[in-house]
Each structure stands twice: as C-alpha cells, then as structure tokens.
Write a protein that holds these residues in place. Sequence first.
Motif, PDB file in Angstrom:
ATOM      1  N   ARG A 340       0.756  -1.273  -0.087  1.00  0.00           N
ATOM      2  CA  ARG A 340      -0.027  -0.309   0.099  1.00  0.00           C
ATOM      3  C   ARG A 340       0.781   1.276   0.172  1.00  0.00           C
ATOM      4  O   ARG A 340       0.527   2.194  -0.673  1.00  0.00           O
ATOM      5  CB  ARG A 340      -0.917   0.026   1.080  1.00  0.00           C
ATOM      6  N   ALA A 341       1.980   1.430   1.003  1.00  0.00           N
ATOM      7  CA  ALA A 341       2.632   2.386   1.101  1.00  0.00           C
ATOM      8  C   ALA A 341       3.255   2.877  -0.284  1.00  0.00           C
ATOM      9  O   ALA A 341       3.361   4.175  -0.780  1.00  0.00           O
ATOM     10  CB  ALA A 341       3.666   2.269   2.131  1.00  0.00           C
ATOM     11  N   ALA A 342       3.833   1.802  -1.144  1.00  0.00           N
ATOM     12  CA  ALA A 342       4.516   2.001  -2.332  1.00  0.00           C
ATOM     13  C   ALA A 342       3.537   2.403  -3.423  1.00  0.00           C
ATOM     14  O   ALA A 342       3.690   3.191  -4.182  1.00  0.00           O
ATOM     15  CB  ALA A 342       5.045   0.682  -2.984  1.00  0.00           C
ATOM     16  N   LEU A 343       2.306   1.910  -3.403  1.00  0.00           N
ATOM     17  CA  LEU A 343       1.196   2.270  -4.063  1.00  0.00           C
ATOM     18  C   LEU A 343       0.954   3.892  -3.967  1.00  0.00           C
ATOM     19  O   LEU A 343       0.826   4.609  -5.100  1.00  0.00           O
ATOM     20  CB  LEU A 343      -0.037   1.502  -4.203  1.00  0.00           C
ATOM     21  N   ARG A 344       0.724   4.314  -2.711  1.00  0.00           N
ATOM     22  CA  ARG A 344       0.476   5.724  -2.388  1.00  0.00           C
ATOM     23  C   ARG A 344       1.429   6.545  -2.948  1.00  0.00           C
ATOM     24  O   ARG A 344       1.375   7.562  -3.570  1.00  0.00           O
ATOM     25  CB  ARG A 344       0.325   5.819  -0.692  1.00  0.00           C
ATOM     26  N   ALA A 345       2.856   6.001  -2.715  1.00  0.00           N
ATOM     27  CA  ALA A 345       3.969   6.980  -3.149  1.00  0.00           C
ATOM     28  C   ALA A 345       3.887   7.146  -4.429  1.00  0.00           C
ATOM     29  O   ALA A 345       4.319   8.202  -5.362  1.00  0.00           O
ATOM     30  CB  ALA A 345       5.219   6.418  -2.547  1.00  0.00           C
ATOM     31  N   LYS A 346       3.793   5.921  -5.273  1.00  0.00           N
ATOM     32  CA  LYS A 346       3.804   5.880  -6.871  1.00  0.00           C
ATOM     33  C   LYS A 346       2.739   6.936  -7.552  1.00  0.00           C
ATOM     34  O   LYS A 346       3.082   7.643  -8.199  1.00  0.00           O
ATOM     35  CB  LYS A 346       3.554   4.514  -7.199  1.00  0.00           C
ATOM     36  N   MET A 347       1.568   6.787  -6.694  1.00  0.00           N
ATOM     37  CA  MET A 347       0.239   7.455  -7.072  1.00  0.00           C
ATOM     38  C   MET A 347       0.563   9.012  -6.899  1.00  0.00           C
ATOM     39  O   MET A 347       0.251   9.951  -7.624  1.00  0.00           O
ATOM     40  CB  MET A 347      -0.918   7.175  -6.439  1.00  0.00           C
ATOM     41  N   GLY A 355      -6.671   9.540  -0.765  1.00  0.00           N
ATOM     42  CA  GLY A 355      -6.940   9.538   0.773  1.00  0.00           C
ATOM     43  C   GLY A 355      -7.019   8.133   1.194  1.00  0.00           C
ATOM     44  O   GLY A 355      -6.971   7.207   0.341  1.00  0.00           O
ATOM     45  N   ASP A 356      -7.418   7.758   2.404  1.00  0.00           N
ATOM     46  CA  ASP A 356      -7.338   6.435   3.060  1.00  0.00           C
ATOM     47  C   ASP A 356      -8.316   5.498   2.278  1.00  0.00           C
ATOM     48  O   ASP A 356      -7.800   4.411   1.901  1.00  0.00           O
ATOM     49  CB  ASP A 356      -7.394   6.248   4.458  1.00  0.00           C
ATOM     50  N   ASN A 357      -9.345   6.011   1.922  1.00  0.00           N
ATOM     51  CA  ASN A 357     -10.663   5.299   1.502  1.00  0.00           C
ATOM     52  C   ASN A 357     -10.417   4.951   0.038  1.00  0.00           C
ATOM     53  O   ASN A 357     -10.475   3.703  -0.439  1.00  0.00           O
ATOM     54  CB  ASN A 357     -12.079   5.852   1.511  1.00  0.00           C
ATOM     55  N   GLN A 358      -9.870   5.942  -0.447  1.00  0.00           N
ATOM     56  CA  GLN A 358      -9.444   5.767  -2.266  1.00  0.00           C
ATOM     57  C   GLN A 358      -8.510   4.806  -2.310  1.00  0.00           C
ATOM     58  O   GLN A 358      -8.423   4.091  -3.218  1.00  0.00           O
ATOM     59  CB  GLN A 358      -9.121   7.048  -2.722  1.00  0.00           C
ATOM     60  N   LEU A 359      -7.428   4.956  -1.437  1.00  0.00           N
ATOM     61  CA  LEU A 359      -6.259   4.131  -1.508  1.00  0.00           C
ATOM     62  C   LEU A 359      -6.730   2.606  -1.345  1.00  0.00           C
ATOM     63  O   LEU A 359      -6.271   1.797  -2.297  1.00  0.00           O
ATOM     64  CB  LEU A 359      -5.122   4.571  -0.512  1.00  0.00           C
ATOM     65  N   LYS A 360      -7.571   2.525  -0.322  1.00  0.00           N
ATOM     66  CA  LYS A 360      -7.938   0.883  -0.058  1.00  0.00           C
ATOM     67  C   LYS A 360      -8.664   0.383  -1.433  1.00  0.00           C
ATOM     68  O   LYS A 360      -8.443  -0.557  -1.919  1.00  0.00           O
ATOM     69  CB  LYS A 360      -9.103   0.996   0.902  1.00  0.00           C
ATOM     70  N   ASP A 361      -9.359   1.196  -2.095  1.00  0.00           N
ATOM     71  CA  ASP A 361     -10.327   0.984  -3.347  1.00  0.00           C
ATOM     72  C   ASP A 361      -9.256   0.617  -4.568  1.00  0.00           C
ATOM     73  O   ASP A 361      -9.451  -0.534  -5.073  1.00  0.00           O
ATOM     74  CB  ASP A 361     -11.320   1.947  -3.667  1.00  0.00           C
ATOM     75  N   LEU A 381      -1.743   2.576 -13.990  1.00  0.00           N
ATOM     76  CA  LEU A 381      -2.311   2.982 -12.872  1.00  0.00           C
ATOM     77  C   LEU A 381      -3.054   4.317 -13.202  1.00  0.00           C
ATOM     78  O   LEU A 381      -4.132   4.543 -12.439  1.00  0.00           O
ATOM     79  CB  LEU A 381      -1.120   3.371 -12.043  1.00  0.00           C
ATOM     80  N   VAL A 382      -2.709   5.028 -14.060  1.00  0.00           N
ATOM     81  CA  VAL A 382      -3.364   6.042 -14.275  1.00  0.00           C
ATOM     82  C   VAL A 382      -4.906   5.818 -14.887  1.00  0.00           C
ATOM     83  O   VAL A 382      -6.023   6.138 -14.636  1.00  0.00           O
ATOM     84  CB  VAL A 382      -2.899   7.099 -15.457  1.00  0.00           C
ATOM     85  N   ALA A 383      -4.960   4.731 -15.828  1.00  0.00           N
ATOM     86  CA  ALA A 383      -5.902   4.187 -16.351  1.00  0.00           C
ATOM     87  C   ALA A 383      -7.059   3.566 -15.154  1.00  0.00           C
ATOM     88  O   ALA A 383      -8.251   3.730 -15.233  1.00  0.00           O
ATOM     89  CB  ALA A 383      -5.916   2.905 -17.300  1.00  0.00           C
ATOM     90  N   LEU A 384      -6.424   3.077 -14.116  1.00  0.00           N
ATOM     91  CA  LEU A 384      -7.202   2.439 -12.869  1.00  0.00           C
ATOM     92  C   LEU A 384      -8.183   3.676 -12.078  1.00  0.00           C
ATOM     93  O   LEU A 384      -9.100   3.544 -11.610  1.00  0.00           O
ATOM     94  CB  LEU A 384      -6.236   1.722 -11.826  1.00  0.00           C
ATOM     95  N   MET A 385      -7.313   4.517 -12.126  1.00  0.00           N
ATOM     96  CA  MET A 385      -7.726   5.800 -11.346  1.00  0.00           C
ATOM     97  C   MET A 385      -9.132   6.254 -12.279  1.00  0.00           C
ATOM     98  O   MET A 385     -10.162   6.842 -11.735  1.00  0.00           O
ATOM     99  CB  MET A 385      -6.904   7.016 -11.470  1.00  0.00           C
ATOM    100  N   ALA A 386      -8.926   6.344 -13.767  1.00  0.00           N
ATOM    101  CA  ALA A 386     -10.158   6.480 -14.465  1.00  0.00           C
ATOM    102  C   ALA A 386     -11.446   5.872 -14.205  1.00  0.00           C
ATOM    103  O   ALA A 386     -12.478   6.385 -13.990  1.00  0.00           O
ATOM    104  CB  ALA A 386      -9.893   6.465 -15.874  1.00  0.00           C
ATOM    105  N   ASP A 387     -11.281   4.530 -13.650  1.00  0.00           N
ATOM    106  CA  ASP A 387     -12.185   3.621 -13.359  1.00  0.00           C
ATOM    107  C   ASP A 387     -12.701   4.064 -11.887  1.00  0.00           C
ATOM    108  O   ASP A 387     -13.929   3.887 -11.726  1.00  0.00           O
ATOM    109  CB  ASP A 387     -11.577   2.330 -13.214  1.00  0.00           C
ATOM    110  N   SER A 388     -11.761   4.550 -11.093  1.00  0.00           N
ATOM    111  CA  SER A 388     -12.442   4.845  -9.643  1.00  0.00           C
ATOM    112  C   SER A 388     -13.057   6.083  -9.552  1.00  0.00           C
ATOM    113  O   SER A 388     -13.735   6.368  -8.289  1.00  0.00           O
ATOM    114  CB  SER A 388     -11.029   4.951  -8.518  1.00  0.00           C
TER     115      SER A 388
END
Length: 521
Positions: A340-347, A355-361, A381-388
């Motif tokens: 999770r920490a690596a994903l948050r940093a990469k994002m 935020g915590d909830n969005q990171l979880k999803d 990862l950018v495409a994943l955000m389009a989905d979220s």
Amino acid sequence: MTDITTAQQDRVQIFDTTLRDGEQSPGATMSHDEKMEIAGLLDEMGVDIIEAGFPIASEGDFAAVSDIAKNAKNSVICGLARANFADIDRAWEAVKHAPRGRIHTFIGTSPLHRDITALDQDGMVEKIAATVSHARNLCDDVHWSPMDATRTEHDYLCRVVETAIKCGATTINIPDTVGYTAPRESADLIRMLLERVPGAEKITFATHCHNDLGMATANALAAVEAGARQIECTINGLGERAGNTALEEVVMAMRVRNDIMPYRTGIDTTKIMHLSRRVSQVSGFAVQYNKAVVGKNAFLHESGIHQDGVLKNVQTFEIMRPEDIGLTAKNIAMGKHSGRAALRAKMAELGYDLGDNQLKDVFVRFKALADRKKEVYDDDLVALMADSSAGDEHLKVQKLRVVCGTEGPQEAELTMAVGGEEKSIDATGDGPVDACFNAVKMLYPHSAKLDLYQVSAVTEGTDAQATVSVRISRDGTVYTGQSADTDTVLASVKAYVNALNRMHAGQGRANNSALQTSAAG
Ligand code: KIV
Ligand code: ZN
C-alpha cells in the motif's frame, strides 16, 4: 535593481477556459465534483484566471462556478455572461464568492452577428456601453469580448473596444471565434488596437483563438508578440469544433523558445501531464497520440536513427525533457508484491493525492490487475484511476460471460445489480460488445442513444489494458462513461454502465445550452 516595468511587460497571464469553452465541446461533460477537481488542479498549477463556466446556462453551471469561487486559492475566478443584465447579475452572484472574481461579458460584433442581433452599429455600441458599465458597477475586474473580432471591420472594432474601455473593462479579449485568422493578421490586429484605441495602454489585451485551420497556438503567440498579455486556452486544446489554443503548447513554446519569445508565465509545467490525463478522462475526449507535448508519442522514438541519437545524447531529437511536463519514466512501476505505501507513493508521483478510503479501493483493483498483467506501468495506474472516478453506482456489473468467435450470433450472460437488486439475463448481438450492451439494456431498459464507443490500448502487449469511452444522450442531455480493464469487452460494459449511472444520477450536460444558442465559440 529589478526592472519592474520590463518584468511586468514580459509576464503573460494564462486564462484557462477548459471548464467553459472546453466543456462546450459537443459531447464533453464533467460532473460537479470533476469540475471542482479540475479547477483545484488548475489553481495549483498556477493558472492566473480560471473561466469556471457560464452561470446563467443552468443551475448546475451556477453551482459549479459558485463552489469553484468559494474554494479558489490563488486564481481569479471568472464567469461568462452575454450582453444583458440578467446574465451579468447571475455571473456576479456566482463569482463574488471568490477572493478575486471576474465577469466576462461578450457580444458578436462582426456584420454577421450584428445581423443576428438585429442591431445596427450605433445600437450595438449603446448596448456595449450599458452592459459593460453594469458589470463594472458590480465588479472591479471586467473582461469584455467582441465575439468574431477577426471578422469585424477594423474601424468598428476600434470603436467598440474604445467604448468598452471607457465604460470600465479592464481586459479586452480579441476572439478568433471561428479559427479564421493567421499569425501575421493576429499580430497586426493587436498592434492596430494598441496604436489606434485611446486608453488601450491602460488595459490588458487577451487573445482567444480557435483551431479550425490548425493555427490557434501560432495565432495566440503572434498576438503576444504584438502586445497581448493574456492567452485564453484550454487543457489538451479542448473546445468547440477543432478546439482552442492548447495551454500546454503555448506554455511550453514560450519556455523552450524563450530566446525568441522572452515571456514568462506562472505555470508549474510539471503539472501539465497529470492535468492532461485527468481532463481527457473526465471529458471523455482521448488525446490524439501525436498531439504536441502531451500525446502518447510526443517522447517516443521509433526509427533506428532517432533511437540511436537519443541514446547517445537525448537532445539530438528532444527539445524538452519529459520530466518538464511531469512525465515520469515508463519503468515497470509496480508488481503484485508491492504494498500500500509503495502504491500511495507511486500515485503521488503521478499526481494523485489518495485519501485512505480511495487508496483502499485502488489497492484492491491494483492487486487484481497485477494478478492478470505481468507488468504494471504508470499508464496502467492512471487508467485504474479513471475507473475509480465512476459516479453513483445504481447499476453494478457482477458477472459476465461472453461467447464469441466465427459462429454467430455472439452471446452474453450478464448478472448486474440494479438499484441493489440482482438480475441476470442472456442476450445475443452482432459481436460480443453488441451482445453485452443488449443485455445491459434488457436489464435496465432506457431510451438513451449510444453516440460514441471508443477503445484505446493503455500500454503495449496483448495483456495491455483497454480504456473504453462511451457517450450516450437522452432528451438533449449527454452522459459519458469510462473504464479500463485487460478484458476489452468487460471494460466496454463497465464504461456503458458508468455512463448509465451518471444518467441515473442526473450528472449530464445539456447538448443545446443557452450559450450554444447564442453562437459563442
Ligand atoms: O470563441 C469565442 O468567441 C468565445 C467568446 C465567448 C469569447 O468563446
Ligand atoms: Zn471560444
């Protein structure tokens, strides 16, 4: 000692109209939250003035401009108004909440537009005097545009500009509404106004160019060379017809060729790529691969000679660095063991503050993707955000099986939650996507028309994610949806369902807004 006069003269203000002229592109729609997000990013990026919308066009536009005004940090927030008191009052009601608000009022001044408004030259001058004075009584910052200026007679253009300045306009914008002018003419027009109009030296001239002949950026920069000190532009050049001057193009052109265009802007260029991606995602308008600065191919080198040169010295074939626009290297970004920490940093590196909830999803969906796909790139990862960023979830795809191949008709078995109730159906169609869309329509009957269905691959390889954009319309209102998945058919269904969810939540945009009927570009 700093030469303040020269410094001020060299500073070009960036007026971004992605949320007004950009959102006017047929088919572009942004929800309230998306407009708030884009405005926040523009403010952070250093845009001087954000044209946030056309407050009288609809309750939704009014609410968006007011909320953007309330949240503004540094940018001036501007609202558009036609040349009448009701429009101007409504624009002021919305922008007055900003620390610095601006009213932008306009009228078509060319012979063609005078005919439409049935005003003769004198009648139009009176109207301009009355409306600009009215705006100035409400607000100190008044921006006035003679729409279709580039097809207005020069003597008359000087007369109307002089009237607007006398009545208190602080910025005079010269729109090339139909993308008709060319660089030399664009410059000559600004020079003529500066020379001939009394009081011209006291105000700021802005340039607003459309791209019908592909010259919007060149025309805007020519106007700056002649003395304009504000450029009206949009992210990705989004806008009516062929679009507007692209923010990223003018800003990077002035940066890269500062030797011949010695102007400064307040833009943090490292935010460009993130804004470009977000605007593309939320508007449903894909960026063409070979688009200057932000296109997928802008920093790719295909031919052997180019690749060889770039490896030896990157400057041989690159005039700007990818990192200048915030483009991170296309490394294998993450794997299925990343936490999770690596994903948050990469994002965060990609410009997303989760935020915590969005990171979880996002983390759950990232893990699912990493299981299916060997290499997860930044673009994935950018495409994943389009989905979220999907809106209200009235409809939710739960299970999908598709039969396709040489023997038609193709079949889809779909299970979908409709308002919390699980429903299943089998449908056939002319191809797998058609079968799936038919299934969705059987489970959720509706009268919306499919206007656009567009698929693009996010990265290379047969396991690449597909990003799908869908645009539907019902009773003159347009709704868009996007989704990404390694399964193109599933991404298609999710994008369609996303658009239907927006329709259900009333998050659409009128196709024929009041602005369009007044023929603004
Ligand atoms: O293109 C145009 O003329 C416009 C005006 C409203 C400034 O967008
Ligand atoms: Zn325009």
